[in-house]
Write a protein that holds these residues in place. Sequence first.
Motif, PDB file in Angstrom:
ATOM      1  N   TRP A 181       0.839  -1.207   0.000  1.00  0.00           N
ATOM      2  CA  TRP A 181       0.000   0.000   0.000  1.00  0.00           C
ATOM      3  C   TRP A 181       0.870   1.252   0.000  1.00  0.00           C
ATOM      4  CZ3 TRP A 181      -0.100   3.910   3.682  1.00  0.00           C
ATOM      5  CH2 TRP A 181      -1.061   4.909   3.457  1.00  0.00           C
ATOM      6  N   HIS A 182       1.901   1.267   0.819  1.00  0.00           N
ATOM      7  CA  HIS A 182       2.763   2.440   0.914  1.00  0.00           C
ATOM      8  C   HIS A 182       3.421   2.753  -0.426  1.00  0.00           C
ATOM      9  CE1 HIS A 182       6.688   4.421   2.131  1.00  0.00           C
ATOM     10  NE2 HIS A 182       5.774   5.278   2.543  1.00  0.00           N
ATOM     11  N   LYS A 183       3.896   1.722  -1.103  1.00  0.00           N
ATOM     12  CA  LYS A 183       4.531   1.928  -2.406  1.00  0.00           C
ATOM     13  C   LYS A 183       3.527   2.493  -3.402  1.00  0.00           C
ATOM     14  CE  LYS A 183       7.189  -0.456  -6.014  1.00  0.00           C
ATOM     15  NZ  LYS A 183       7.792  -1.743  -6.438  1.00  0.00           N
ATOM     16  N   TRP A 184       2.315   1.933  -3.411  1.00  0.00           N
ATOM     17  CA  TRP A 184       1.255   2.433  -4.306  1.00  0.00           C
ATOM     18  C   TRP A 184       0.923   3.894  -4.002  1.00  0.00           C
ATOM     19  CZ3 TRP A 184      -3.537   4.111  -2.470  1.00  0.00           C
ATOM     20  CH2 TRP A 184      -4.467   4.449  -3.450  1.00  0.00           C
ATOM     21  N   ALA A 185       0.748   4.212  -2.710  1.00  0.00           N
ATOM     22  CA  ALA A 185       0.385   5.569  -2.312  1.00  0.00           C
ATOM     23  C   ALA A 185       1.487   6.565  -2.649  1.00  0.00           C
ATOM     24  CB  ALA A 185       0.073   5.604  -0.815  1.00  0.00           C
ATOM     25  N   LYS A 186       2.736   6.137  -2.446  1.00  0.00           N
ATOM     26  CA  LYS A 186       3.866   7.027  -2.740  1.00  0.00           C
ATOM     27  C   LYS A 186       3.966   7.287  -4.239  1.00  0.00           C
ATOM     28  CE  LYS A 186       8.683   7.589  -1.287  1.00  0.00           C
ATOM     29  NZ  LYS A 186       9.806   6.926  -0.546  1.00  0.00           N
ATOM     30  N   ASN A 187       3.748   6.251  -5.041  1.00  0.00           N
ATOM     31  CA  ASN A 187       3.782   6.433  -6.498  1.00  0.00           C
ATOM     32  C   ASN A 187       2.662   7.346  -6.966  1.00  0.00           C
ATOM     33  OD1 ASN A 187       6.042   4.812  -6.854  1.00  0.00           O
ATOM     34  ND2 ASN A 187       4.853   2.954  -7.241  1.00  0.00           N
ATOM     35  N   LEU A 188       1.486   7.211  -6.350  1.00  0.00           N
ATOM     36  CA  LEU A 188       0.359   8.069  -6.726  1.00  0.00           C
ATOM     37  C   LEU A 188       0.669   9.528  -6.406  1.00  0.00           C
ATOM     38  CD1 LEU A 188      -2.458   7.761  -7.969  1.00  0.00           C
ATOM     39  CD2 LEU A 188      -3.390   7.665  -5.647  1.00  0.00           C
ATOM     40  N   ALA A 189       1.277   9.752  -5.256  1.00  0.00           N
ATOM     41  CA  ALA A 189       1.660  11.120  -4.884  1.00  0.00           C
ATOM     42  C   ALA A 189       2.717  11.669  -5.830  1.00  0.00           C
ATOM     43  CB  ALA A 189       2.176  11.141  -3.447  1.00  0.00           C
ATOM     44  N   SER A 190       3.691  10.829  -6.184  1.00  0.00           N
ATOM     45  CA  SER A 190       4.769  11.273  -7.073  1.00  0.00           C
ATOM     46  C   SER A 190       4.269  11.592  -8.467  1.00  0.00           C
ATOM     47  CB  SER A 190       5.856  10.193  -7.147  1.00  0.00           C
ATOM     48  OG  SER A 190       6.453   9.987  -5.875  1.00  0.00           O
ATOM     49  N   SER A 191       3.185  10.934  -8.881  1.00  0.00           N
ATOM     50  CA  SER A 191       2.655  11.167 -10.223  1.00  0.00           C
ATOM     51  C   SER A 191       2.088  12.564 -10.409  1.00  0.00           C
ATOM     52  CB  SER A 191       1.569  10.132 -10.540  1.00  0.00           C
ATOM     53  OG  SER A 191       0.393  10.371  -9.766  1.00  0.00           O
ATOM     54  N   VAL A 192       1.805  13.236  -9.313  1.00  0.00           N
ATOM     55  CA  VAL A 192       1.216  14.577  -9.386  1.00  0.00           C
ATOM     56  C   VAL A 192       2.229  15.597  -9.896  1.00  0.00           C
ATOM     57  CG1 VAL A 192       0.290  16.470  -7.995  1.00  0.00           C
ATOM     58  CG2 VAL A 192      -0.500  14.130  -7.603  1.00  0.00           C
ATOM     59  N   GLY A 193       3.489  15.428  -9.482  1.00  0.00           N
ATOM     60  CA  GLY A 193       4.505  16.392  -9.884  1.00  0.00           C
ATOM     61  C   GLY A 193       4.150  17.782  -9.410  1.00  0.00           C
ATOM     62  N   SER A 194       4.165  18.729 -10.334  1.00  0.00           N
ATOM     63  CA  SER A 194       3.792  20.114 -10.013  1.00  0.00           C
ATOM     64  C   SER A 194       2.478  20.504 -10.675  1.00  0.00           C
ATOM     65  CB  SER A 194       4.902  21.065 -10.466  1.00  0.00           C
ATOM     66  OG  SER A 194       5.120  20.955 -11.869  1.00  0.00           O
ATOM     67  N   SER A 195       1.698  19.520 -11.116  1.00  0.00           N
ATOM     68  CA  SER A 195       0.474  19.822 -11.867  1.00  0.00           C
ATOM     69  C   SER A 195      -0.541  20.579 -11.033  1.00  0.00           C
ATOM     70  CB  SER A 195      -0.147  18.530 -12.411  1.00  0.00           C
ATOM     71  OG  SER A 195      -0.484  17.641 -11.363  1.00  0.00           O
ATOM     72  N   PHE A 196      -0.663  20.258  -9.739  1.00  0.00           N
ATOM     73  CA  PHE A 196      -1.625  20.966  -8.892  1.00  0.00           C
ATOM     74  C   PHE A 196      -1.171  22.402  -8.637  1.00  0.00           C
ATOM     75  CE2 PHE A 196      -3.075  16.767  -6.664  1.00  0.00           C
ATOM     76  CZ  PHE A 196      -3.671  16.372  -7.845  1.00  0.00           C
ATOM     77  N   ILE A 197       0.133  22.587  -8.500  1.00  0.00           N
ATOM     78  CA  ILE A 197       0.665  23.950  -8.323  1.00  0.00           C
ATOM     79  C   ILE A 197       0.335  24.793  -9.547  1.00  0.00           C
ATOM     80  CG2 ILE A 197       2.771  25.329  -8.236  1.00  0.00           C
ATOM     81  CD1 ILE A 197       3.994  23.415  -6.381  1.00  0.00           C
ATOM     82  N   ASN A 198       0.572  24.235 -10.706  1.00  0.00           N
ATOM     83  CA  ASN A 198       0.310  24.971 -11.942  1.00  0.00           C
ATOM     84  C   ASN A 198      -1.169  25.238 -12.142  1.00  0.00           C
ATOM     85  OD1 ASN A 198       3.077  24.828 -12.479  1.00  0.00           O
ATOM     86  ND2 ASN A 198       2.892  22.936 -13.675  1.00  0.00           N
ATOM     87  N   SER A 199      -2.008  24.343 -11.635  1.00  0.00           N
ATOM     88  CA  SER A 199      -3.445  24.488 -11.821  1.00  0.00           C
ATOM     89  C   SER A 199      -4.049  25.551 -10.907  1.00  0.00           C
ATOM     90  CB  SER A 199      -4.143  23.148 -11.584  1.00  0.00           C
ATOM     91  OG  SER A 199      -5.545  23.284 -11.593  1.00  0.00           O
ATOM     92  N   ASP A 200      -3.783  25.444  -9.603  1.00  0.00           N
ATOM     93  CA  ASP A 200      -4.431  26.369  -8.658  1.00  0.00           C
ATOM     94  C   ASP A 200      -3.600  26.585  -7.394  1.00  0.00           C
ATOM     95  OD1 ASP A 200      -4.721  23.984  -7.282  1.00  0.00           O
ATOM     96  OD2 ASP A 200      -6.865  23.793  -7.664  1.00  0.00           O
ATOM     97  N   ASN A 201      -2.279  26.450  -7.533  1.00  0.00           N
ATOM     98  CA  ASN A 201      -1.374  26.622  -6.399  1.00  0.00           C
ATOM     99  C   ASN A 201      -1.611  25.570  -5.325  1.00  0.00           C
ATOM    100  OD1 ASN A 201       0.832  27.993  -5.245  1.00  0.00           O
ATOM    101  ND2 ASN A 201      -0.501  29.168  -3.899  1.00  0.00           N
TER     102      ASN A 201
END
Length: 373
Positions: free
Chosen positions: A59-79
């Motif tokens: 689970w931890h590996k899956w959750a960490k990969n999901l978090a890493s997939s975000v990159g900076s996309s949320f920052i670019n979208s709405d900070n």
Amino acid sequence: MWKLRSSGLSCGVCANFQIPFPRCFMNSITTSSIDVKPKVPLYLRPPSFSASLSELTKWHKWAKNLASSVGSSFINSDNGPDSTLLRRELNWLLQDLIELQHRSVILSRLESGNNENPDVSVALRAPLEEMYCVWRQRIEKRRPFQYVVGCEHWRDLVLSVQEGVLIPRPETEVIIDLVEGVALNNAPELAQGFWADLGTGSGAIAIATARALATHAHGDACGRVIATDLSPVAVAVATSNVQRYGLQDVVEVRKGSWFEPLKDVQGKLAGVLSNPPYIPSGDISGLQAEVGQHEPILALDGGISGTNDLLHLIDGVGSMLKPGGFFAFETNGEKQCKFLVEYIENEKPGSFRDMNIVSDFAGIQRFVMGFRR
């Protein structure tokens, strides 16, 4: 404690001598406050579940990969949060999930990838199935981390929060600094009176104010706080937080809009505090997804200019405070602060003294405060 668990969540800019008390404080639970049953924060749940170390690692590996997939996309979208912050949140989630006795050992093995004894059982406060669900909600739905774990660290408090309750922000801590550093230092007698926290949400301001009043009390004479909120969810959550800190004899939570539940203390309040809705309606859609899509609109939307509720508070606070009573209101920033001060000077001449605009931790003019003449 916010510094330890800050999620980066922010509304942004354009983004409590003895006196006779009118009501008994022996039980702060009103009929309205038990209509909704507050959720138990993850860290307070008993470790009634378990998973093998290999299952937790998966689970931890899956959750960490999901978090890493975000990159900076949320920052670019709405900070919003980036992958670094999300991975930090994942570590906080693990700290709340794993029972205390073996937490440090398990966390160390997860981080190092140590696969020794993969079948060892790990006691958890929630089933892994739930963790898959809530972490997916955090990333894919942008559900606030505080709602995921059910709490927020604010000043020296850990407050329960859930959907329907505004998450307390670090800048709001300044209101308590003003209570202690301005109101109680300049007028120590105010520590023995009645205070009100209007639109209490989680009860953060009310609880912190009650603790401040106790610190400044003389002998057994201690002030009281009445916390009001229109939302039954907020009333229930605030009441639960008050009870958890053992303040049910000092803080009373009442359901109702602004001053409406306070008719019995009109003209008797030593202080009135509030962090009301102040975001202009047109700015709501541009807020961080965690805020605009999940936090209660009732606690965010301040009308076209963002000042509807602030003006209502200014119009009513003079009749609620006793002479010398203190008020402090949070705003959206410099423009609203200056507007409110000008409004008071023009529409309430002679009603208040020592009015001031106070900046938050970021240097943004955020608060309007003063004393009733």
